[in-house]
Design a protein around this motif. Structure first.
Motif, short mmCIF file in Angstrom:
data_model
loop_
_atom_site.label_atom_id
_atom_site.label_comp_id
_atom_site.label_asym_id
_atom_site.label_seq_id
_atom_site.Cartn_x
_atom_site.Cartn_y
_atom_site.Cartn_z
N PRO A 12 0.82 -1.22 0.00
CA PRO A 12 0.00 0.00 0.00
C PRO A 12 0.86 1.27 0.00
N LEU A 13 0.48 2.19 -0.85
CA LEU A 13 1.09 3.53 -0.89
C LEU A 13 -0.05 4.47 -0.53
N VAL A 14 0.01 5.00 0.68
CA VAL A 14 -1.08 5.78 1.26
C VAL A 14 -0.83 7.27 1.09
N ARG A 15 -1.76 7.94 0.50
CA ARG A 15 -1.67 9.39 0.36
C ARG A 15 -2.24 10.05 1.61
N THR A 16 -1.39 10.81 2.31
CA THR A 16 -1.86 11.59 3.45
C THR A 16 -1.74 13.09 3.17
N GLY A 17 -1.00 13.44 2.12
CA GLY A 17 -0.84 14.84 1.74
C GLY A 17 -1.78 15.19 0.59
N PHE A 18 -2.64 16.15 0.83
CA PHE A 18 -3.65 16.52 -0.17
C PHE A 18 -3.57 17.98 -0.57
N VAL A 72 4.10 5.97 2.60
CA VAL A 72 3.26 7.13 2.84
C VAL A 72 3.71 8.31 1.97
N ALA A 73 2.75 8.85 1.23
CA ALA A 73 2.99 10.08 0.45
C ALA A 73 2.40 11.23 1.25
N ASP A 74 3.23 11.81 2.11
CA ASP A 74 2.79 12.92 2.95
C ASP A 74 3.18 14.25 2.32
N ASP A 75 2.87 15.34 3.00
CA ASP A 75 3.20 16.66 2.46
C ASP A 75 4.70 16.84 2.29
N ALA A 76 5.51 16.22 3.15
CA ALA A 76 6.97 16.32 3.00
C ALA A 76 7.42 15.69 1.68
N ALA A 77 6.84 14.56 1.33
CA ALA A 77 7.19 13.89 0.07
C ALA A 77 6.70 14.69 -1.12
N LEU A 78 5.49 15.18 -1.02
CA LEU A 78 4.88 15.88 -2.14
C LEU A 78 5.40 17.31 -2.30
N LEU A 85 9.42 9.62 -0.15
CA LEU A 85 8.31 8.90 0.47
C LEU A 85 8.72 8.31 1.81
N LEU A 86 7.79 8.26 2.74
CA LEU A 86 8.04 7.67 4.04
C LEU A 86 7.71 6.18 3.96
N VAL A 87 8.65 5.35 4.36
CA VAL A 87 8.46 3.89 4.36
C VAL A 87 8.47 3.44 5.81
N ILE A 88 7.44 2.69 6.18
CA ILE A 88 7.30 2.22 7.56
C ILE A 88 7.44 0.70 7.57
N VAL A 100 12.59 7.33 1.19
CA VAL A 100 13.21 6.90 -0.05
C VAL A 100 12.70 7.79 -1.17
N ILE A 101 13.62 8.26 -2.01
CA ILE A 101 13.17 9.10 -3.12
C ILE A 101 12.32 8.24 -4.05
N ALA A 102 11.31 8.84 -4.62
CA ALA A 102 10.34 8.11 -5.44
C ALA A 102 11.02 7.33 -6.56
#
Length: 135
Positions: A12-18, A72-78, A85-88, A100-102
């Motif tokens: 799963p790649l979850v978008r949290t930054g909108f 996780v694609a958060d605001d920091a990644a976007l 991207l944040l990997v947990i 990790v860079i996209a």
């Protein structure tokens, strides 16, 4: 109350930054573009405003078992040109994170999905800023 993440076939790649829809589309393009050897990350996008701005701890709580990591694609990644991207980690060091860079997402996703490497190897190869850019 936020609902658990859906069960997915792929990582799963979850978008949290909108805050930036164009950045989200650009990130998807990078993730879906194979590298020079035709490797690419196998992910299922979880693109639901219900997960807006959720912290990593909450994402961890909502992620079903089955995958070695959640991305996780958060605001920091976007908000960055490298799209870190944040990997947990969901296994040995559950909750440990690395960015990790996209462009290199395929490396960590592919290797952890087939248990070819450990999360710690990628976290240990991250730069001083905590971002993995490759070996």
């Amino acid at each position: 109350m936020t609902v658990p993440l859906p069960t997915t076939q792929f990582t799963p790649l979850v978008r949290t930054g909108f805050s930036d829809p164009a950045a989200w589309e650009a990130l998807r393009t990078v993730v879906e573009t194979p590298n020079e050897y035709e490797f690419l990350a196998h992910v299922d996008y979880v693109d639901d405003p219900a997960y807006r701005d959720l912290p990593p701890e909450r994402i961890l709580e909502l992620t079903p078992d089955g995958h070695p990591i959640v991305i996780v694609a958060d605001d920091a990644a976007l908000g960055s040109a490298e799209m870190p991207l944040l990997v947990i980690d969901l296994r040995a060091e559950r909750g440990r994170t690395v960015r990790v860079i996209a462009e290199r997402l395929w490396s960590i996703e592919n290797n952890l999905s087939i248990s070819n490497m450990d999360f710690a190897e990628f976290a240990g190869a991250a730069g001083e800023d905590g971002i993995f850019r490759g070996f």
